[in-house]
Each structure stands twice: as structure tokens, then as C-alpha cells.
Design an enzyme around this catalytic site. Structure first.
Site, PDB file in Angstrom:
ATOM      1  N   MET A  86       0.806  -1.219   0.000  1.00 48.75           N
ATOM      2  CA  MET A  86       0.000   0.000   0.000  1.00 48.75           C
ATOM      3  C   MET A  86       0.846   1.279   0.000  1.00 48.75           C
ATOM      4  SD  MET A  86      -2.778  -1.533  -0.400  1.00 48.75           S
ATOM      5  CE  MET A  86      -4.207  -0.513  -0.154  1.00 48.75           C
ATOM      6  N   HIS A 105      -5.457  -5.547  -7.868  1.00 48.45           N
ATOM      7  CA  HIS A 105      -6.295  -4.464  -7.355  1.00 48.45           C
ATOM      8  C   HIS A 105      -7.734  -4.962  -7.233  1.00 48.45           C
ATOM      9  CE1 HIS A 105      -7.431  -0.382  -6.464  1.00 48.45           C
ATOM     10  NE2 HIS A 105      -8.471  -0.550  -7.265  1.00 48.45           N
TER      11      HIS A 105
HETATM   12  C1  GAR Z   1      -6.209  -7.024  -1.630  1.00 52.52           C
HETATM   13  O1  GAR Z   1      -7.609  -6.961  -1.753  1.00 52.52           O
HETATM   14  C2  GAR Z   1      -5.552  -6.299  -2.777  1.00 52.52           C
HETATM   15  O2  GAR Z   1      -6.247  -6.436  -3.988  1.00 52.52           O
HETATM   16  C3  GAR Z   1      -5.567  -4.873  -2.296  1.00 52.52           C
HETATM   17  O3  GAR Z   1      -5.247  -4.957  -0.939  1.00 52.52           O
HETATM   18  C4  GAR Z   1      -5.739  -6.194  -0.424  1.00 52.52           C
HETATM   19  C5  GAR Z   1      -4.594  -6.876   0.284  1.00 52.52           C
HETATM   20  O4  GAR Z   1      -5.039  -8.035   0.930  1.00 52.52           O
HETATM   21  N1  GAR Z   1      -4.642  -4.046  -3.033  1.00 52.52           N
HETATM   22  C6  GAR Z   1      -4.881  -2.782  -3.330  1.00 52.52           C
HETATM   23  O5  GAR Z   1      -5.873  -2.169  -2.962  1.00 52.52           O
HETATM   24  C7  GAR Z   1      -3.819  -2.124  -4.195  1.00 52.52           C
HETATM   25  N2  GAR Z   1      -4.239  -0.850  -4.628  1.00 52.52           N
HETATM   26  P1  GAR Z   1      -4.014  -9.162   1.332  1.00 52.52           P
HETATM   27  O6  GAR Z   1      -2.897  -8.463   2.131  1.00 52.52           O
HETATM   28  O7  GAR Z   1      -4.800 -10.087   2.201  1.00 52.52           O
HETATM   29  O8  GAR Z   1      -3.498  -9.794   0.083  1.00 52.52           O
END
Ligand code: GAR
Length: 212
Positions: A86, A105
Site C-alpha cells: 500500500m 487491485h
Molecule cells: C487485496 O484486496 C488487494 O487487492 C488490495 O489490498 C488487499 C490486500 O489483501 N490491493 C490494493 O488495494 C492495491 N491498490 P491481502 O494483504 O490479504 O493480500
């Protein structure tokens, strides 16, 4: 065998999905910008080397990006996989890994880049939502699309239920994108288009809320 490095900031469920499936590559390391990311413990439990490059330790994005790139390059990866990472990466960092940097994403890009994608989709009343794996370019949450999964938005959905439905698909499409990449079945061409060398396509239509 090709090597990937995974970058996380938190929970790490996409990283975990990659660790727990069969991939034609080695996961050389998991790197986080936050020492308290839960995903780091999961990676260690799988015997994967971890590292932390804490953005708060650096005066600006340029210095952070340089330190991050040095840490990544020490593992000599073919691809760098952002999995819930992030932090916004600078243009220099993105250019350094051109064609080798992937992101997932939680929306059907180019709709709903940025944060709170599920709440915004519910607010707008869209009937189909989903997730996207794409090559990273300097535009935040945009870039040449490799694969998308679409899910229906159901009448009683909350942000949580919709997020869970999308996340389930994230865990399916990210391994697929990485398999294609590591088997040289896709690449980013000079025009920033994704070149596909495999033939399989689906003509299945997702209609939501559905025909009577
Ligand atoms: C996921 O939903 C991913 O797609 C999102 O953060 C989450 C992480 O979850 N990414 C974004 O929003 C990028 N802009 P995780 O740590 O359990 O994989």
C-alpha cells in the site's frame, strides 16, 4: 527456475495464496514496508526469507524507493509481485522494473482505482464488480491488464461480503497471472500492451442480477 519477490503491507492473504499453490517459480523473499504486517509471520512459517524496508525510516519517497530496490535486487528476482503493498512507488522505481512488476487491485480497472473500492461499487449500485491483475506503470492502479475476475454484486451485500467474494477470486487469478508470466506465456511489449502467447479464452457471460 524463475524467481519472484512479493511485496506486502498487511494481512498477506494474496501472498499466502501464492505460497500455498504450485507455481513454476521460486518465491525468493517477502518484503514489507511495515514490520507489523501479519503476512510476514505467514511467510516465515512457510520458510520464505523476509525483509522489512520501513517507509517511515526514510525522509522521502525517493530514498525509500532506492532502499526498497536494493533490498529486492539482493534476491535477484525475475518479477516483483505487489500483493496488498500500500505504498505509491515513484516513476523511477516503476521504470526500473518495467514489464517485471505486477499488481493486484480489488476492482475491475479502470473503474475504482484507489481505496475503498467495494464501498464505492456498492454506493454506485454496480451489478458486476471484481479484481484485476496488471503490469504496473506510473499511473496508480492502472496499467496493462493481464487478467480480471468479475463477480455479481448481490442485493444484500455489505462491504465485507462483497470484499470476501472478490478476494476469493483474487486468490485464483494472481497465481494464474504469475504462472503465465513465469512460463513466458505473456509479456509486456514495447507499446505497453500485454502480449499473450496462449490461446485459451472464455466466452462465458456474467449477467447480474441475472435473466429470468
Ligand atoms: C487485496 O484486496 C488487494 O487487492 C488490495 O489490498 C488487499 C490486500 O489483501 N490491493 C490494493 O488495494 C492495491 N491498490 P491481502 O494483504 O490479504 O493480500
Amino acid at each position: 527456475m524463475k524467481k519472484i519477490v512479493i511485496l506486502i503491507s498487511g494481512r498477506g492473504s494474496n501472498m499466502q495464496a501464492l505460497l500455498e499453490t504450485t507455481l513454476p517459480c521460486q518465491i525468493a523473499a517477502v518484503i514489507s514496508n511495515r514490520a507489523d504486517a501479519t503476512g510476514l509471520g505467514i511467510a516465515r512459517a512457510h520458510g520464505v526469507p523476509t525483509a522489512v524496508v520501513a517507509h517511515l525510516d526514510y525522509p522521502d519517497r525517493g530514498n525509500f524507493d532506492t532502499a526498497l530496490a536494493q533490498t529486492i535486487d539482493a534476491f535477484n528476482p525475475d518479477y516483483v509481485v505487489l500483493a496488498g503493498f500500500m505504498r505509491i512507488l515513484g516513476a523511477g522505481f516503476v521504470a526500473r522494473y518495467r514489464g517485471r512488476l505486477l499488481n493486484i487491485h480489488p476492482s475491475l480497472l479502470p473503474s475504482y482505482g484507489g481505496l475503498n473500492t467495494h464501498a464505492r461499487a456498492l454506493h454506485d449500485g454496480v451489478k458486476i464488480h471484481g479484481c484485476t491483475v496488471h503490469f504496473v506503470t506510473p499511473d496508480l492502479d492502472h496499467g496493462p491488464i493481464i487478467i480480471q475476475a468479475a463477480v455479481p454484486v448481490l442485493r444484500d451485500d455489505t462491504e465485507q461480503t462483497l470484499a470476501a467474494r472478490v478476494l476469493h477470486e483474487e486468490h485464483r487469478i494472481y497465481p494464474q497471472a504469475i504462472r503465465w508470466l513465469c512460463k513466458d506465456q505473456i509479456e509486456l511489449d514495447e507499446q505497453d500492451k500485454v502480449l499473450f502467447r496462449y490461446r485459451k479464452q472464455s466466452s462465458f457471460a456474467l449477467i447480474s442480477p441475472g435473466l429470468e
